[in-house]
Design a protein around this motif. Structure first.
Motif, PDB file in Angstrom:
ATOM      1  N   GLU A  21       8.146   2.737   4.788  1.00 47.27           N
ATOM      2  CA  GLU A  21       9.383   1.999   4.502  1.00 47.27           C
ATOM      3  C   GLU A  21      10.514   2.927   4.073  1.00 47.27           C
ATOM      4  O   GLU A  21      11.669   2.735   4.456  1.00 47.27           O
ATOM      5  CB  GLU A  21       9.131   0.956   3.412  1.00 47.27           C
ATOM      6  N   TYR A  22      10.169   3.961   3.294  1.00 47.33           N
ATOM      7  CA  TYR A  22      11.205   4.842   2.759  1.00 47.33           C
ATOM      8  C   TYR A  22      11.275   6.191   3.481  1.00 47.33           C
ATOM      9  O   TYR A  22      11.950   7.105   3.018  1.00 47.33           O
ATOM     10  CB  TYR A  22      11.000   5.041   1.256  1.00 47.33           C
ATOM     11  N   GLY A  23      10.586   6.291   4.606  1.00 45.86           N
ATOM     12  CA  GLY A  23      10.703   7.466   5.454  1.00 45.86           C
ATOM     13  C   GLY A  23      10.247   8.752   4.795  1.00 45.86           C
ATOM     14  O   GLY A  23      10.853   9.803   5.011  1.00 45.86           O
ATOM     15  N   LEU A  24       9.165   8.687   4.025  1.00 46.32           N
ATOM     16  CA  LEU A  24       8.644   9.875   3.350  1.00 46.32           C
ATOM     17  C   LEU A  24       7.405  10.391   4.072  1.00 46.32           C
ATOM     18  O   LEU A  24       6.670   9.625   4.709  1.00 46.32           O
ATOM     19  CB  LEU A  24       8.293   9.533   1.891  1.00 46.32           C
ATOM     20  N   ASP A  25       7.179  11.693   3.953  1.00 46.26           N
ATOM     21  CA  ASP A  25       6.040  12.313   4.626  1.00 46.26           C
ATOM     22  C   ASP A  25       4.761  12.130   3.820  1.00 46.26           C
ATOM     23  O   ASP A  25       4.773  12.083   2.586  1.00 46.26           O
ATOM     24  CB  ASP A  25       6.286  13.815   4.810  1.00 46.26           C
ATOM     25  N   GLN A  63       9.235  19.820  -3.945  1.00 46.49           N
ATOM     26  CA  GLN A  63      10.312  19.103  -3.274  1.00 46.49           C
ATOM     27  C   GLN A  63       9.869  17.686  -2.917  1.00 46.49           C
ATOM     28  O   GLN A  63      10.617  16.715  -3.095  1.00 46.49           O
ATOM     29  CB  GLN A  63      10.736  19.863  -2.013  1.00 46.49           C
ATOM     30  N   MET A  64       8.649  17.588  -2.426  1.00 46.18           N
ATOM     31  CA  MET A  64       8.088  16.286  -2.079  1.00 46.18           C
ATOM     32  C   MET A  64       7.980  15.403  -3.329  1.00 46.18           C
ATOM     33  O   MET A  64       8.340  14.214  -3.313  1.00 46.18           O
ATOM     34  CB  MET A  64       6.709  16.465  -1.429  1.00 46.18           C
ATOM     35  N   ALA A  65       7.495  15.985  -4.420  1.00 49.65           N
ATOM     36  CA  ALA A  65       7.360  15.234  -5.676  1.00 49.65           C
ATOM     37  C   ALA A  65       8.727  14.791  -6.174  1.00 49.65           C
ATOM     38  O   ALA A  65       8.892  13.666  -6.675  1.00 49.65           O
ATOM     39  CB  ALA A  65       6.659  16.095  -6.731  1.00 49.65           C
ATOM     40  N   SER A  66       9.732  15.667  -6.032  1.00 52.01           N
ATOM     41  CA  SER A  66      11.083  15.330  -6.478  1.00 52.01           C
ATOM     42  C   SER A  66      11.650  14.155  -5.683  1.00 52.01           C
ATOM     43  O   SER A  66      12.267  13.241  -6.254  1.00 52.01           O
ATOM     44  CB  SER A  66      11.994  16.555  -6.318  1.00 52.01           C
ATOM     45  N   GLU A  67      11.429  14.155  -4.369  1.00 54.20           N
ATOM     46  CA  GLU A  67      11.907  13.053  -3.529  1.00 54.20           C
ATOM     47  C   GLU A  67      11.231  11.745  -3.930  1.00 54.20           C
ATOM     48  O   GLU A  67      11.878  10.699  -4.027  1.00 54.20           O
ATOM     49  CB  GLU A  67      11.624  13.354  -2.066  1.00 54.20           C
ATOM     50  N   ARG A  68       9.934  11.813  -4.175  1.00 56.53           N
ATOM     51  CA  ARG A  68       9.202  10.606  -4.552  1.00 56.53           C
ATOM     52  C   ARG A  68       9.616  10.109  -5.939  1.00 56.53           C
ATOM     53  O   ARG A  68       9.721   8.896  -6.169  1.00 56.53           O
ATOM     54  CB  ARG A  68       7.691  10.881  -4.508  1.00 56.53           C
ATOM     55  N   THR A  89       0.841  -1.197   0.000  1.00 59.07           N
ATOM     56  CA  THR A  89       0.000   0.000   0.000  1.00 59.07           C
ATOM     57  C   THR A  89       0.875   1.245   0.000  1.00 59.07           C
ATOM     58  O   THR A  89       2.069   1.192   0.301  1.00 59.07           O
ATOM     59  CB  THR A  89      -0.906   0.023   1.236  1.00 59.07           C
ATOM     60  N   LYS A  90       0.249   2.401  -0.314  1.00 54.28           N
ATOM     61  CA  LYS A  90       0.975   3.673  -0.304  1.00 54.28           C
ATOM     62  C   LYS A  90       1.523   3.969   1.075  1.00 54.28           C
ATOM     63  O   LYS A  90       2.651   4.442   1.227  1.00 54.28           O
ATOM     64  CB  LYS A  90       0.049   4.805  -0.748  1.00 54.28           C
ATOM     65  N   GLU A  91       0.711   3.699   2.093  1.00 54.49           N
ATOM     66  CA  GLU A  91       1.128   3.985   3.460  1.00 54.49           C
ATOM     67  C   GLU A  91       2.362   3.159   3.834  1.00 54.49           C
ATOM     68  O   GLU A  91       3.291   3.655   4.489  1.00 54.49           O
ATOM     69  CB  GLU A  91      -0.014   3.690   4.440  1.00 54.49           C
ATOM     70  N   GLU A  92       2.379   1.898   3.413  1.00 58.43           N
ATOM     71  CA  GLU A  92       3.523   1.035   3.709  1.00 58.43           C
ATOM     72  C   GLU A  92       4.777   1.534   2.998  1.00 58.43           C
ATOM     73  O   GLU A  92       5.879   1.500   3.559  1.00 58.43           O
ATOM     74  CB  GLU A  92       3.213  -0.401   3.287  1.00 58.43           C
ATOM     75  N   VAL A  93       4.609   1.993   1.764  1.00 57.90           N
ATOM     76  CA  VAL A  93       5.748   2.510   1.002  1.00 57.90           C
ATOM     77  C   VAL A  93       6.301   3.774   1.651  1.00 57.90           C
ATOM     78  O   VAL A  93       7.517   3.946   1.798  1.00 57.90           O
ATOM     79  CB  VAL A  93       5.342   2.785  -0.462  1.00 57.90           C
TER      80      VAL A  93
END
Length: 307
Positions: free
Chosen positions: A10-14, A53-58, A3-7
């Motif tokens: 797992e990768y420490g994203l907000d 910035q968030m989109a770039s990290e993802r 799921t999105k939440e798990e991803v």
């Protein structure tokens, strides 16, 4: 299925917090004061930058995951190629084994046929006959026998000697039978060697097959994460794009307000200029009529170009 939440975890994203988004409606845009619109533009710009910035990290994480997926697929493909290569060798050794077994069977069949033809397989062997003769001769030499018993013993020894001679004669007639047996056994041994290679290579091929399946499974898992990460990227990018569009709309509205203010100032300047001209004309008319002008009046005439 990941799921999105798990991803994200797992990768420490907000998470994309909807509460932090800046909303713009027609009323704010059309009726808001210049000051409020300037503040709103700043909020939209800052939120847009955060979302970009968030989109770039993802996007970066998505690209990393896609690269790992390709690595796993390449790894699986390497195991597939190695498995197929080993299976080809397995088939080659199987064919050689079967050919050797068929040849060995033919040779052993020939050995058995020749034994049957010479009757070597029936009766006692040469060594057995020799031992029996030796036992009988030893009995003759060491035991005290009656004439009748000794005669029977001698006849038995002669019978055994005749059997031995007959057996030796058949062996001599057999020619290269021992060589044929040795050749058959060598061919059978070679077939066994090929069979051993079949077993070893088949086990190795199965191991590569298992590793291929595992690599493909891992590739599928990582690809699922990459797909979810891409959706998260799209979510952030669309929110950033919406904030950018709203920021552009506010900026456009601010330019319109600046233009309106400039037009108002221009109209005021023209109105003031017209009033000054009218006043100057009145002063000029007084001057023509002979009235005395003070310094201020003269400056007003100079300013309007009437003097």
């Amino acid at each position: 299925m990941v799921t999105k939440e798990e991803v994200l975890e797992e990768y420490g994203l907000d998470q994309l917090a909807e509460s932090q988004n800046v909303e713009l409606d027609d009323e704010k845009l059309e009726s808001g004061s210049k000051g409020s619109l300037i503040k709103l533009a700043g909020q939209l710009r800052d939120r847009r930058n955060d979302l970009n910035q968030m989109a770039s990290e993802r996007a970066s994480k998505r690209d990393d995951l896609n690269a790992k997926t390709r690595e796993k697929v390449d790894e699986a493909q390497e195991h597939r190629e190695k498995r197929d290569e080993l299976n080809e060798k397995v088939q080659e050794h199987k064919e050689s084994r079967n050919e050797m077994n068929a040849e060995a069977n033919e040779l052993f069949d020939e050995v058995e046929q020749r034994k049957q033809d010479l009757e070597l397989g029936s009766g006692k062997s040469i060594e057995e006959l020799k031992e029996e003769i030796e036992d009988l001769e030893f009995k003759q030499q060491t035991e005290v026998l009656s004439t009748e018993d000794e005669r029977e013993l001698i006849e038995k020894i002669e019978e055994k000697r005749e059997q031995l001679a007959e057996k030796k004669g058949k062996v001599e007639q057999s020619g290269d039978l021992e060589e044929l047996i040795e050749e058959a056994e060598e061919v059978r041994s070679e077939a066994s060697t090929h069979h051993q290679k079949v077993t070893e290579l088949a086990d190795e091929a199965q191991e590569h097959h298992n590793q291929m399946i595992e690599a493909y499974r891992e590739a599928d898992e990582i690809r699922d994460e990459a797909d979810e990460m891409h959706e998260l990227f799209v979510e952030a990018q669309e929110a950033a794009d919406r904030h950018h569009e709203d920021f552009v709309s506010v900026q456009k509205r601010l330019r319109e307000l600046d233009k309106e203010e400039e037009q108002e100032r221009k109209a005021e300047r023209e109105e003031k200029k017209e009033e000054e001209r009218e006043e100057a004309e009145e002063i000029y008319q007084k001057f023509k009529e002979g009235e005395t002008l003070d310094t201020e009046d003269l400056m007003k005439l100079q300013k309007t170009g009437l003097l």
